[in-house]
Structure formats: C-alpha cells, structure tokens
Design an enzyme around this catalytic site. Structure first.
Site, PDB file in Angstrom:
ATOM      1  N   SER A 238       0.857  -1.191   0.000  1.00 19.82           N
ATOM      2  CA  SER A 238       0.000   0.000   0.000  1.00 19.82           C
ATOM      3  C   SER A 238       0.889   1.236   0.000  1.00 19.82           C
ATOM      4  CB  SER A 238      -0.888   0.003   1.243  1.00 19.82           C
ATOM      5  OG  SER A 238      -0.066   0.196   2.374  1.00 19.82           O
ATOM      6  N   LYS A 239       0.253   2.382  -0.001  1.00 16.32           N
ATOM      7  CA  LYS A 239       0.977   3.656   0.002  1.00 16.32           C
ATOM      8  C   LYS A 239       1.948   3.736   1.186  1.00 16.32           C
ATOM      9  CE  LYS A 239      -1.417   7.127  -2.613  1.00 16.32           C
ATOM     10  NZ  LYS A 239      -0.820   6.631  -3.809  1.00 16.32           N
ATOM     11  N   ARG A 240       1.497   3.156   2.285  1.00 14.38           N
ATOM     12  CA  ARG A 240       2.323   3.146   3.499  1.00 14.38           C
ATOM     13  C   ARG A 240       3.709   2.550   3.243  1.00 14.38           C
ATOM     14  NH1 ARG A 240       2.262  -0.920   7.225  1.00 14.38           N
ATOM     15  NH2 ARG A 240       0.665  -2.017   6.033  1.00 14.38           N
ATOM     16  N   GLY A 242       5.414   2.955   0.622  1.00  7.81           N
ATOM     17  CA  GLY A 242       6.119   3.734  -0.399  1.00  7.81           C
ATOM     18  C   GLY A 242       5.698   3.350  -1.802  1.00  7.81           C
TER      19      GLY A 242
END
Ligand code: GLU
Length: 466
Positions: A238-240, A242
């Site tokens: 996920s975006k978490r 990167g």
C-alpha cells in the site's frame, strides 16, 4: 515454435501502479525476447469507473517505461459485437443456454445450498428448458457434468480444479452485455495471445475461462499468474510501503530504467545480478523462471537503483529527462543544449532528477534570482566572509580567459598570499556563487556560469552587508 504473443490488459479505473507495471514488463520482455508481439488492451467495460484520463495516464506511463506495444490498442467497449457473436456460437453448439431465473431465485438457490452445507451455486434449472431470448434473460455456459480442469501455470506449476467447484456461469447479462470472463476469452483468442501473464488475483478466473475456450473449441494460451507484490513487512502493498503510481515516481524525478530494474527483480532473477540494461533483460528474460513466492517491494532499493542509473546515463539523455523539471517555475526557455554541458557538475551529487534540476537551476539562473540558503548566509556571507570578495572579484575581472584553470589559479593565488586556509575564502565565495555551502568545485561553477554572471553574483553578495 509459433510466434509468441503476449498482452497487457489494464482496466482504466486508476493510474498504472507498480503491480500492473511489473505484469506489463514481464509480458513485454517475453514478447521481445522471443521476437514476438506485445499487445495492449484497455478493459473498459466498467463504464462507471473507467475514465479516458486513466487510459491516457496508463499509456503515458507505459511509454515512459519504454514498453511499446504492437498493433492498435484494443478497447473492450468497442468489441461487444464480437463477444455476442461468440455467445451466439455457444448457443448454437449447445454449450450455452438461456436462463430465466431472476437474481432473487438464484440467490435463494445459493442460500439453500449453503444451508445444506454445500457449495453455493446455480443449480442448472434452466439447462434443459430450451428457452429462447426474451428480455431479462441471461445466457449461461453449460458446464460438463464432471471432470477436472488442469493446466500448467508458468509460475505456479500444475493447477487443478474440479468442475463441481464451479457452476453454469453467466456469459451474457440480462442487459445484453457480455460478462468479463467471456470478453477476455474472445479477446485473447482473437488477438492470437499465446501467453497470458497476469496477477494471481485472476487465478480463480482461469478455470472458468478455460471452460469457455473448450466450449468454443479454441486452443488454450499458456497462463502465468504472478504473485502480488508485498510491502517490505510482507503485508499487502500500500501507500504506506512507499508504493505509488508510476506517474508519481516519474514526478519524483526517478529514471524509468531504475523503476524497470527494480520491478523486474520482483519475481525474476538471474543469479546474483542486480543491474540489468533493457537489452540484457530482453536477452535473458524467457518467462521460464518466474518466482512463485511473493516478492517484497523496497523503496530504498528503488532509490539505490536510481542513484546508479543517474550516474550511468549519458549527459545528453539526462538533459532530455531533466528538462521538464528545470522548465517548471521560471525556466521555461531552458533547452537541452544549454543543460548538456552543465550536467556533469551535479550528476554525481544528485540522487534524482529533482535534485539535478535544482542544481542546474542554480547555474542557469541569474544573480538577482539566486536564493541564499539560511546556512549560506549565517556561515558564508558573514561580514568577515564578504570582506574577501571584493579582491577576488577584482582579480577575476582581470582574467582574459575565464576557465576552470584560470579561475582556480586566482582563488589559490589569493589564498596563498593571505597565508590562510582555503575554507574562510572558499565558503563566502561558494555562498555568493551558488547560494549554498555545498556543491560542485568553485572553478567549475565559475567556468560554467561565465565571467559576467560570476561578477554579478559577487557584486550582489558584496552588497549584502553594506
Ligand atoms: N483488466 C484486468 C486487471 O486490470 C486484467 C485481466 C487479465 O489480465 O486477464 O486486473
């Protein structure tokens, strides 16, 4: 061996993300390795979520990554007639039938099966009713009574599913639109696709698609389902972690080759080799050694690849890539030709194109626009520091040829005469020339910006404490 044809089939419901980009890359490499074709199909049947801007963005990201495609783009929304023609064939050859059950009736069947502890499925009640078309009816595939669907996946090995796990799936919905699996089979067949490489979130669709191929009497392509990419902590990416869209990496100043290199290593390897040129990848990648366990994406590794490629890329190519970043805010008239000779000054010091652009802007800007960093003012352009500048300016102004060598001789000559260390003189000079305390060698900077600009920057700095 017949010609290898692979394809990438994105749904334009968002930008191209790294998972999709990796699938596209694997498919592209395989086609290029075997001298085959790589086709691109836009799966835009979800008309509510599909957007032209996403198609445009996906195509732009493909081009940026260097993944060119063969032939025309195919849009599923333009092929409804083809899908319906295949459905008609299935109705004619008896492998499909009209079904009048309402969604509520089907749900009740499923409910009943669940209550009896069985797999919830459509019970085939319209199979032998010999119904014809009527509004509201769907077309279903007539599944074989028994048997197994077995296929050898390029990535996962043998996959086997019993027919009893599936039911007579809908091929044509009550609104007349073909279903997803139906469309994909017709497309892949008519596009001549020999190898379907896709994410393993689609692996459960494959037995269903195989049944449709069989019912139509068509040869099967080879399937390869690549595992999802995970985050560094081995959780869903996920975006978490990167993870970003390809276009975001592009805007962050990453080089396409860095992303390609990072992506290809997520599920494919060649010994311990880390760095691959595109040409090497084409030579080595035959799709036979794809890893069946999920790979983890590491943004730090991507940065590492990027720093490597920045050093390796030719100055002219870097000038082309960095130009849009330089042209933003105030440098619209900058040109590649202007940047090429300046690239070496900041190339080794930059990790990405944003940093490179920032350095280049210092060089191509003019004295009055130079921004002084806080530290450059507090440590470099102090009254004591500035005191050295007028004499330096005078000596530099006297130079007839303004080169790295001649300017270097001026600085060193002055420092030696003063009998002091280099730094007290160099720091204010550097701050005056670049607005910062770090950066390329001072003679290099002066030679790059030229005599007039050097003197103008010194004049501006000298005026600071007046
Ligand atoms: N459109 C599907 C997706 O974006 C791909 C399906 C396929 O490759 O068969 O996930």
């Amino acid at each position: 061996m017949s010609k290898i044809i692979t394809r990438f089939a994105p749904s334009p419901t968002g930008h191209l993300h790294i998972g999709g980009a990796r699938t596209a890359l694997f498919s592209w490499l395989m086609a290029r390795h075997f001298g085959g074709e790589f086709r691109l199909r836009i799966e835009d049947t979800d008309t509510e979520r599909s957007k032209q801007e996403y198609t445009d963005s996906i195509l732009a990201s493909m081009r940026w990554l260097g993944l060119d495609w063969d032939g025309d783009l195919t849009y599923q929304t333009q092929r409804t007639d083809r899908y319906n023609a295949a459905i008609d064939r299935l109705l004619e050859n008896g492998n499909a039938y009209w079904c009048e059950c309402t969604p509520e009736e089907v749900e009740a069947m499923r409910e009943k099966a669940r209550a009896e502890g069985k797999k919830p499925r459509y019970d085939g009640r319209c199979r032998d009713k010999h119904l014809d078309f009527a509004p509201g009816r769907v077309v279903r595939l007539r599944l074989p009574e028994s048997g197994r669907i077995v296929f050898e996946d390029m990535v996962k090995g043998v996959i086997s599913v019993d027919v009893s796990e599936l039911d007579d799936m809908i091929l044509r919905r009550s609104d007349g639109m073909p279903t997803y699996n139906m469309a994909v089979v017709v497309d892949d067949h008519e596009m001549g696709v020999t190898h379907v490489i896709r994410g393993d979130d689609h692996v459960s669709n494959t037995p269903k698609q195989i049944l449709i191929y069989r019912a139509l009497g068509w040869d099967l392509p080879v399937f390869g389902h690549v595992p999802m990419i995970l985050g560094k902590d081995r959780q869903k990416l996920s975006k978490r972690h990167g993870a970003r869209a390809v276009v975001e990496y592009q805007n962050d100043g990453l080089l396409p080759q860095a992303l390609v290199n990072c992506l290809v290593r997520l599920g494919w390897s060649h010994g311990d080799q880390e760095i691959f040129s595109m040409q090497e990848l084409i030579e080595l990648f035959d799709g036979k050694t794809l890893n069946s366990s999920a790979a983890a994406f590491d943004p730090d590794k991507l940065r590492w690849f990027n720093a490597h490629y920045l050093r390796e890329t030719a100055d002219a190519e870097l000038a082309r890539l960095v130009l849009p970043f330089v042209q933003k805010d105030g440098f619209e008239s900058a040109s590649e030709a202007q940047l090429i000779p300046l690239i070496p000054l900041y190339k080794e010091r930059s990790k990405d194109l944003l940093e490179l652009a920032a350095g280049l802007k210092i060089l191509i800007g003019t004295a009055e626009h130079l921004e002084y960093e806080e530290k450059a003012l507090s440590k470099g352009l102090t009254p004591e520091g500035i005191a050295y500048l007028p004499e330096l300016r005078r000596r530099l102004a006297n130079l007839e040829t303004f080169t790295i060598e001649s300017t270097e001789a001026v600085i060193h000559g002055y420092v030696e005469e003063l009998g002091i260390k280099f730094k007290p003189v160099a720091q204010p000079l550097r701050a005056a020339l670049t607005g910062s305390l770090g950066g390329p060698g001072l003679p290099e900077v002066m030679a790059a910006i030229g005599k007039e600009e050097t003197l103008a920057r010194l004049d501006r700095a000298c005026a600071l404490h007046v």
